[in-house]
Design a protein around this motif. Sequence first.
Motif, PDB file in Angstrom:
ATOM      1  N   HIS A 112       0.854  -1.188   0.000  1.00  0.00           N
ATOM      2  CA  HIS A 112       0.000   0.000   0.000  1.00  0.00           C
ATOM      3  C   HIS A 112       0.885   1.231   0.000  1.00  0.00           C
ATOM      4  CE1 HIS A 112      -3.132   2.854   0.909  1.00  0.00           C
ATOM      5  NE2 HIS A 112      -2.443   3.265   1.970  1.00  0.00           N
ATOM      6  N   CYS A 133      -2.741  -2.325  -2.988  1.00  0.00           N
ATOM      7  CA  CYS A 133      -4.035  -1.868  -2.494  1.00  0.00           C
ATOM      8  C   CYS A 133      -4.051  -0.343  -2.539  1.00  0.00           C
ATOM      9  CB  CYS A 133      -4.254  -2.348  -1.065  1.00  0.00           C
ATOM     10  SG  CYS A 133      -4.314  -4.134  -0.911  1.00  0.00           S
ATOM     11  N   LYS A 134      -5.110   0.212  -3.109  1.00  0.00           N
ATOM     12  CA  LYS A 134      -5.206   1.670  -3.203  1.00  0.00           C
ATOM     13  C   LYS A 134      -6.641   2.117  -2.984  1.00  0.00           C
ATOM     14  CE  LYS A 134      -5.764   3.455  -7.765  1.00  0.00           C
ATOM     15  NZ  LYS A 134      -6.941   4.077  -7.402  1.00  0.00           N
ATOM     16  N   TYR A 135      -6.772   3.386  -2.612  1.00  0.00           N
ATOM     17  CA  TYR A 135      -8.087   3.995  -2.494  1.00  0.00           C
ATOM     18  C   TYR A 135      -8.471   4.600  -3.834  1.00  0.00           C
ATOM     19  CZ  TYR A 135      -7.395   3.677   2.552  1.00  0.00           C
ATOM     20  OH  TYR A 135      -7.179   3.228   3.816  1.00  0.00           O
ATOM     21  N   LYS A 136      -9.777   4.777  -4.080  1.00  0.00           N
ATOM     22  CA  LYS A 136     -10.240   5.353  -5.351  1.00  0.00           C
ATOM     23  C   LYS A 136      -9.643   6.738  -5.598  1.00  0.00           C
ATOM     24  CE  LYS A 136     -14.499   2.953  -6.173  1.00  0.00           C
ATOM     25  NZ  LYS A 136     -15.169   2.815  -7.419  1.00  0.00           N
ATOM     26  N   VAL A 155      -4.110  -4.735  -8.831  1.00  0.00           N
ATOM     27  CA  VAL A 155      -4.451  -3.492  -8.112  1.00  0.00           C
ATOM     28  C   VAL A 155      -5.842  -3.654  -7.538  1.00  0.00           C
ATOM     29  CG1 VAL A 155      -4.785  -1.007  -8.302  1.00  0.00           C
ATOM     30  CG2 VAL A 155      -2.988  -2.116  -9.638  1.00  0.00           C
ATOM     31  N   ARG A 156      -5.956  -3.533  -6.213  1.00  0.00           N
ATOM     32  CA  ARG A 156      -7.242  -3.545  -5.530  1.00  0.00           C
ATOM     33  C   ARG A 156      -7.605  -2.122  -5.204  1.00  0.00           C
ATOM     34  NH1 ARG A 156      -6.792  -7.713  -0.657  1.00  0.00           N
ATOM     35  NH2 ARG A 156      -6.007  -9.489  -1.801  1.00  0.00           N
ATOM     36  N   GLU A 157      -8.860  -1.786  -5.445  1.00  0.00           N
ATOM     37  CA  GLU A 157      -9.282  -0.415  -5.201  1.00  0.00           C
ATOM     38  C   GLU A 157     -10.468  -0.431  -4.243  1.00  0.00           C
ATOM     39  OE1 GLU A 157      -9.057   2.723  -8.367  1.00  0.00           O
ATOM     40  OE2 GLU A 157     -11.239   2.429  -8.241  1.00  0.00           O
ATOM     41  N   ARG A 158     -10.452   0.501  -3.326  1.00  0.00           N
ATOM     42  CA  ARG A 158     -11.507   0.614  -2.313  1.00  0.00           C
ATOM     43  C   ARG A 158     -11.861   2.082  -2.132  1.00  0.00           C
ATOM     44  NH1 ARG A 158     -10.097  -1.605   3.459  1.00  0.00           N
ATOM     45  NH2 ARG A 158     -10.215  -3.584   2.393  1.00  0.00           N
TER      46      ARG A 158
END
Length: 159
Positions: A112, A133-136, A155-158
């Motif tokens: 992250h 992992c990243k934020y929008k 890439v996971r986006e939250r």
Amino acid sequence: MIEKLVKIIVQRLELRAETKTSITVSKMPQDPVAVFMESGTVRLTQVNKHFLERILGGNRAESLTSWFEKAADYGVVIELELYDNGEPWLDYAMLSQLVYPVFTSTGEQIFHSSGQVICYGDSAIIPSGSTLCKYKKQLITPLANEYLTKNNIAVRERQ
């Protein structure tokens, strides 16, 4: 005689460096010296949010503190393996505070970046096959995005 002894010790240290042990966090031994003597890497499995909070909290239990201090004294690499893939409970801000590598239960390493923009320098330290992992709201530069795609980094986006 001394040369033989030195040779045996060196062989034992080389073997130890290559040995990896997994321990469930609910079964962590009170005195881990025997484990640390045999293994260069210890992966703590079944890690949940509560355990991560205990690691990051300043008021962690004395036994947990001494466990990690002994690991450092013995030069043991500690890895943390989540009980699942970390969704949706994993707090990405926690990842940037941890000094230990974090893995999913399937073996993917999780990273992250805490910056607003994820640049090439942030992505270049991530090994191939890992997960970012990243934020929008976080942006990824085109060069970083190219590196992530080229090296098969998910890439996971939250929110």
